[in-house]
Design a protein around this motif. Structure first.
Motif, mmCIF file in Angstrom:
data_model
loop_
_atom_site.group_PDB
_atom_site.id
_atom_site.type_symbol
_atom_site.label_atom_id
_atom_site.label_comp_id
_atom_site.label_asym_id
_atom_site.label_seq_id
_atom_site.Cartn_x
_atom_site.Cartn_y
_atom_site.Cartn_z
ATOM 1 N N LEU A 655 0.810 -1.225 0.000
ATOM 2 C CA LEU A 655 0.000 0.000 0.000
ATOM 3 C C LEU A 655 0.845 1.277 0.000
ATOM 4 O O LEU A 655 0.294 2.374 -0.124
ATOM 5 C CB LEU A 655 -0.922 0.018 1.236
ATOM 6 N N ALA A 656 2.144 1.154 0.140
ATOM 7 C CA ALA A 656 2.993 2.341 0.312
ATOM 8 C C ALA A 656 2.875 3.310 -0.846
ATOM 9 O O ALA A 656 2.894 4.532 -0.639
ATOM 10 C CB ALA A 656 4.447 1.916 0.509
ATOM 11 N N LEU A 657 2.779 2.822 -2.083
ATOM 12 C CA LEU A 657 2.662 3.714 -3.231
ATOM 13 C C LEU A 657 1.237 4.236 -3.416
ATOM 14 O O LEU A 657 0.995 5.075 -4.280
ATOM 15 C CB LEU A 657 3.135 3.005 -4.506
ATOM 16 N N LEU A 658 0.304 3.718 -2.634
ATOM 17 C CA LEU A 658 -1.078 4.190 -2.664
ATOM 18 C C LEU A 658 -1.424 4.872 -1.346
ATOM 19 O O LEU A 658 -2.590 4.948 -0.958
ATOM 20 C CB LEU A 658 -2.034 3.021 -2.912
ATOM 21 N N ALA A 659 -0.406 5.375 -0.652
ATOM 22 C CA ALA A 659 -0.591 5.862 0.719
ATOM 23 C C ALA A 659 -1.562 7.036 0.803
ATOM 24 O O ALA A 659 -2.310 7.160 1.775
ATOM 25 C CB ALA A 659 0.760 6.240 1.319
ATOM 26 N N GLU A 660 -1.560 7.903 -0.179
ATOM 27 C CA GLU A 660 -2.478 9.050 -0.113
ATOM 28 C C GLU A 660 -3.932 8.587 -0.152
ATOM 29 O O GLU A 660 -4.779 9.083 0.603
ATOM 30 C CB GLU A 660 -2.178 10.009 -1.262
ATOM 31 N N LYS A 661 -4.221 7.625 -1.023
ATOM 32 C CA LYS A 661 -5.589 7.131 -1.148
ATOM 33 C C LYS A 661 -6.020 6.365 0.097
ATOM 34 O O LYS A 661 -7.188 6.423 0.506
ATOM 35 C CB LYS A 661 -5.705 6.259 -2.389
ATOM 36 N N TYR A 662 -5.070 5.654 0.705
ATOM 37 C CA TYR A 662 -5.414 4.794 1.845
ATOM 38 C C TYR A 662 -4.820 5.334 3.147
ATOM 39 O O TYR A 662 -4.493 4.581 4.052
ATOM 40 C CB TYR A 662 -4.916 3.367 1.582
ATOM 41 N N ALA A 663 -4.693 6.656 3.215
ATOM 42 C CA ALA A 663 -4.079 7.276 4.393
ATOM 43 C C ALA A 663 -4.856 6.957 5.669
ATOM 44 O O ALA A 663 -4.254 6.714 6.727
ATOM 45 C CB ALA A 663 -3.973 8.781 4.191
ATOM 46 N N ALA A 664 -6.178 6.959 5.584
ATOM 47 C CA ALA A 664 -6.979 6.685 6.784
ATOM 48 C C ALA A 664 -6.758 5.267 7.280
ATOM 49 O O ALA A 664 -6.555 5.039 8.490
ATOM 50 C CB ALA A 664 -8.462 6.922 6.482
ATOM 51 N N ALA A 665 -6.774 4.309 6.358
ATOM 52 C CA ALA A 665 -6.567 2.913 6.748
ATOM 53 C C ALA A 665 -5.166 2.720 7.320
ATOM 54 O O ALA A 665 -4.979 2.034 8.337
ATOM 55 C CB ALA A 665 -6.788 1.990 5.544
ATOM 56 N N LEU A 666 -4.177 3.342 6.668
ATOM 57 C CA LEU A 666 -2.812 3.213 7.153
ATOM 58 C C LEU A 666 -2.642 3.912 8.508
ATOM 59 O O LEU A 666 -1.885 3.445 9.366
ATOM 60 C CB LEU A 666 -1.829 3.784 6.133
ATOM 61 N N GLY A 667 -3.330 5.025 8.692
ATOM 62 C CA GLY A 667 -3.257 5.710 9.976
ATOM 63 C C GLY A 667 -3.787 4.843 11.102
ATOM 64 O O GLY A 667 -3.211 4.820 12.206
ATOM 65 N N ALA A 668 -4.884 4.134 10.831
ATOM 66 C CA ALA A 668 -5.415 3.213 11.845
ATOM 67 C C ALA A 668 -4.444 2.080 12.112
ATOM 68 O O ALA A 668 -4.235 1.665 13.265
ATOM 69 C CB ALA A 668 -6.770 2.674 11.388
ATOM 70 N N LEU A 669 -3.814 1.572 11.040
ATOM 71 C CA LEU A 669 -2.852 0.480 11.204
ATOM 72 C C LEU A 669 -1.602 0.948 11.942
ATOM 73 O O LEU A 669 -0.904 0.133 12.549
ATOM 74 C CB LEU A 669 -2.473 -0.085 9.833
ATOM 75 N N ALA A 670 -1.296 2.235 11.883
ATOM 76 C CA ALA A 670 -0.143 2.764 12.610
ATOM 77 C C ALA A 670 -0.333 2.667 14.119
ATOM 78 O O ALA A 670 0.640 2.829 14.876
ATOM 79 C CB ALA A 670 0.116 4.210 12.198
#
Length: 858
Positions: A655-670
């Motif tokens: 997902l790293a190259l799609l981080a802007e689109k999935y920022a919310a999901a990645l933020g929760a995973l952080a």
């Protein structure tokens, strides 16, 4: 010497020696008859060109120049007195013998002499330019090289044969022509046959034979000795001066066009490279050596059963990479060699560095010319002057042009004999031990680090006869020793040796089983086909053994060699539910993520497969798939707390190259409970969100790349995690190693494949290589800068430079070509493609993780 033309009749080609003499006479007559001094000066200005210019048609060709300003290069002879010259030699009287080739790819429209000729050129007035030419011999075709023997007689090689050409009555003509070596083959390509003839200190003749396009051949000596081969590639041979006692020295080369000895009596060869596996090589030729290339596996040099760098059991590597299309090689003083590079328009100086029982070398430019400078062979005269032939044009067919150049150093380098260094002498003693000792005494030598010592031990063992069969190799603890025994058995030619192949295929070590599969493929042992197939069903199957087994099966089935299975074949393995999960996982790892049949639906299904390894490979491939719809699948996997952390973390990397689109999901995973997932989510958000990983890059510690002890201290105590290191290797934001390197079948082929780096590197060496990428650059990875006439600059690794185009491997892993007329100039950079400072962007823990992955057994 100045070029003189008759006023108003400037020819399209330079005048011959006889014509020049006539011109001189006419000019002298004009001088006597002219009364107007002013007119005389005008006439002479028109007639006489400056000595720094040499005419090629209507163009002025620039002479090559030496890097050392104290070395002046002068034109010794040129067309039409000699055209398309190859071999060159100088006799004890200082006369220059040149082989003129009129038959290499000869076209119907070529108007030159019908056969090849050998000329004698003399400089009778001492002005450094030939003024006398005689024909020493004519009549042969496809001539390649010349050499004077210890008897003072001339020897000449052609594509098929070697001839002894004595001048017994001193009339400057070969009055007896004796063929001493003959190649019986249908192969007729002009320059991949016999060449590189040279004599050693003992008067033994050495020569090379190119790959012959894989055609069967038999070399025949004067005593009836017959040595046959075919698909094994090129080899090096030796025989007595009369053509008797013919024997093969070494093999595994493409085309050893040039061969010569240094002052220490060590034999070197220039080896031209396959089409896609640069660089061309400078090789140290020793008895029994295998340099890894085999024509039966194709022309690219990328086949899984071929090595160009000595990585397989029983093979040895190169001294150095060379320029493109290397030809002649000659000693230039103790520890130094000159090598002519036809396609790079230069002659390079190689400073040899003892390295175990062989050498490394530092390459430096010595002579550089323009596009119309094509050096072939080099010879030294008795006065210390050097002469070299120049093909002039990029045209492979003969074309009516040619030159011979001369230079004489102010202090000619010594050619006095020197002694080989101690490790080379030790290797020679090891090779001489066969039959004299119990072969068991050589087993410890097989375990040494030096590949040339191991090769010497294998050569001694393979000549030990039936005693070799009595070694209980299965009880030997080291895989390298067992693999060495296998190679010795294979080379021994003992029929009973083959019966041990099944036991070798049961060995725990991959390198032993790999060598056994290669043995089956090389010798086409179809009776062991089922055993090769069983390797594909082995639970621990990896990409290297998969490729080797598939290549072996192709050869056993008589199919054309392929560097890798086609994507459609890999896809068939992937969707074959009867195949083992390990086989399907490897097939998926090797499949291009953009393959048209590899849909997101297929990958999603495999990401839920019961087998963990197959599931993981599917997730990794999803991360590289070109369809951005992959993001939803990867996000669901990353959020699934029921999955193993490793799978979730790999999904986050995807997902790293799609981080802007999935920022919310990645933020929760952080904020995830699992530290692996939490860390990868923060890393994926770098540059996108304030939730990115809070990192302390090593660059902030003020460490110098040259201070290895300080780096060691900084990293001490950090326990690396190999699985986390793998994610860094393939991470698109941190690490990013995959953009230039392949690992276990994935990545881009620009820099070296690092799959087996763990076998030949320790942590200290690896750390130094990353911190100081320019300190130690493998010869095949030296970058070239190409400056174009339109002002642009390109960078790449050279692949092919012959003909009218040059082809390079770009930094993106894709090939690109440039036409020679568009090139302003180019140069080899003593710099790595890997930029310095990579580790400065990584944290202490990330560096330790990456090192742990690189050094983990695979």
């Amino acid at each position: 010497m100045k070029r003189i033309y008759i006023l108003g009749t400037r020819p399209s080609v330079p005048l011959s020696l006889g014509e020049r003499a006539g011109v001189r006479a006419k000019v002298q007559s004009m001088k006597r008859n002219l009364v107007n001094v002013r007119l005389l000066s005008v006439v002479l200005a028109l007639f006489i060109l400056p000595p720094s210019s040499f005419i090629l048609g209507d163009e002025v060709a620039t002479p090559p120049t030496a890097v050392d300003p104290g070395i002046e290069i002068t034109l010794f002879a040129e067309h039409p007195d000699v055209v398309t010259p190859t071999g060159i030699e100088v006799d004890a009287r200082g006369r220059v013998f040149v082989l003129e080739n009129n038959t290499h790819h000869r076209q119907e429209q070529y108007q030159g002499y019908p056969t090849d000729r050998i000329f004698i050129f003399e400089d009778t007035d001492g002005d450094g330019t030939s003024d006398n030419r005689a024909v020493f011999h004519e009549g042969h075709t496809l001539g390649t090289d010349l050499v004077f023997g210890p008897d003072g007689d001339l020897y000449a090689s052609t594509r098929w044969d070697i001839y002894h050409l004595p001048d017994t009555d001193g009339d400057d003509r070969a009055d007896k022509v004796t063929r001493i070596i003959h190649t019986d083959t249908v192969g007729d390509y002009p320059h991949n046959g016999v060449s590189g003839i040279c004599f050693d200190r003992d008067g033994i003749l050495h020569f090379g034979l190119g790959e012959n396009l894989g055609e069967p051949y038999t070399l025949i000596g004067t005593d009836g000795t017959r040595l046959s081969g075919g698909g094994e590639g090129g080899s090096m041979y030796r025989c007595h001066a009369d053509g008797s006692k013919l024997e093969r020295i070494a093999t595994g080369v493409w085309n050893p066009f040039g061969m010569g000895f240094d002052t220490g009596g060590n034999l070197f060869a220039t080896d031209n490279d396959p089409g896609s596996s640069p660089p061309c090589r400078l090789l140290h030729v020793v008895d029994g050596a295998d340099y890894g290339y085999e024509f039966r596996y194709g022309r690219t040099g990328l086949h899984p059963l071929v090595t160009w760098t000595g990585e397989f059991p029983g093979t040895v590597g190169m001294v150095s990479g060379t320029g493109e299309a290397p030809c002649g090689v000659i000693a230039y003083g103790p520890g130094k060699l000159l090598v002519a590079s036809w396609a790079d328009h230069r002659i390079d100086l190689y400073k040899l560095i003892p390295q175990g029982a062989s050498f490394a070398a530092v390459r430096e430019p010595f002579i550089q010319g323009g596009n119309e400078f094509r050096p072939v062979d080099i010879a030294r005269g008795p006065d210390g002057a050097f002469y070299f032939t120049d093909w002039v044009s990029s045209s492979y067919p003969v074309h009516g042009q040619g030159r011979v150049w001369r230079f004489k150093p102010a202090q000619p380098p010594s050619i006095a004999a020197t002694e080989p260094h101690a490790d080379i002498l030790r290797a020679a003693r090891i090779r001489a031990r066969h039959g004299a000792d119990d072969p068991h005494s050589l087993l410890e030598t097989l375990a040494e680090d030096d590949p040339f010592i191991r090769s010497a031990a294998i050569d001694a063992l393979r000549k030990s006869g039936p005693a070799l069969l009595q070694i209980d190799w299965q009880s030997l603890p080291l895989p390298g020793t067992r693999a060495g025994i296998l190679v010795a058995l294979k080379k021994s030619g003992l029929e009973a040796a083959r019966t041990q192949i099944p036991a070798f295929l049961e060995d725990d070590a991959l390198e032993v089983r790999f060598a056994a599969v290669k043995w089956i493929a090389d010798d086409q042992l179809t009776e062991y086909r089922a055993l090769v197939e069983s390797e594909l069903r082995r639970p621990g199957l990896n990409s290297r053994m998969f490729l080797a087994a598939m290549a072996a099966l192709d050869r056993l089935d008589g199919k054309k060699p392929k560097d890798a299975p086609a994507p459609e074949n890999l896809y068939e393995f992937l969707v074959d539910e009867s195949a083992s999960p390990a086989l399907r996982a490897v097939a998926l790892r090797l499949m291009p993520p953009h393959y048209k049949k590899l849909s997101l639906e297929t990958l999603a299904a495999h990401a839920n497969h019961a087998d963990p390894a197959l599931r993981l490979e599917a997730i990794r491939t999803l991360g590289q798939h070109p369809d951005e719809g992959r993001g939803d699948i990867l996000a669901d996997i990353a959020k699934d707390s029921a999955r193993p952390a490793t799978q979730r973390a790999e999904a986050v990397v995807g997902l790293a190259l799609l981080a802007e689109k999935y920022a919310a999901a990645l933020g929760a995973l952080a904020d995830d409970e699992n530290p692996e997932v939490r860390s990868e989510a923060g890393r994926a958000l770098i540059g996108v969100s304030s939730a990115e990983l809070q990192r302390v890059p090593s660059g902030s510690q003020g460490l110098s790349p040259a201070d290895l002890p300080a780096w060691d201290k900084y990293l001490r105590g950090a326990a690396g995690n190999a699985e986390a290191g793998r994610r860094l290797f393939f991470h698109p934001k941190v690490g990013t190693c995959y953009r230039c390197h392949r690992m276990e079948g994935r990545g881009v082929r620009v820099g070296p494949d690092l799959t087996t780096i763990w076998k030949r590197a320790d942590r200290e060496w690896l750390l130094e290589s990353i911190l100081q990428p320019n300190a130690m650059i493998a010869p095949q990875f030296l970058t070239w800068q190409i400056n174009l006439k339109d002002g642009s600059t390109l960078m790449g690794l050279p692949l092919r430079k012959g003909g009218t185009r040059e082809t390079y491997l770009g930094l993106d892993g894709k090939e690109f070509s440039v036409t020679k007329p568009d090139i302003l100039g180019h140069q080899e950079l003593q710099a790595s493609l890997m930029p310095p400072g990579l580790l400065e962007q990584m944290t202490r823990g990330e560096i330790s993780d990456l090192l742990a992955y690189l050094l983990a057994e695979k």
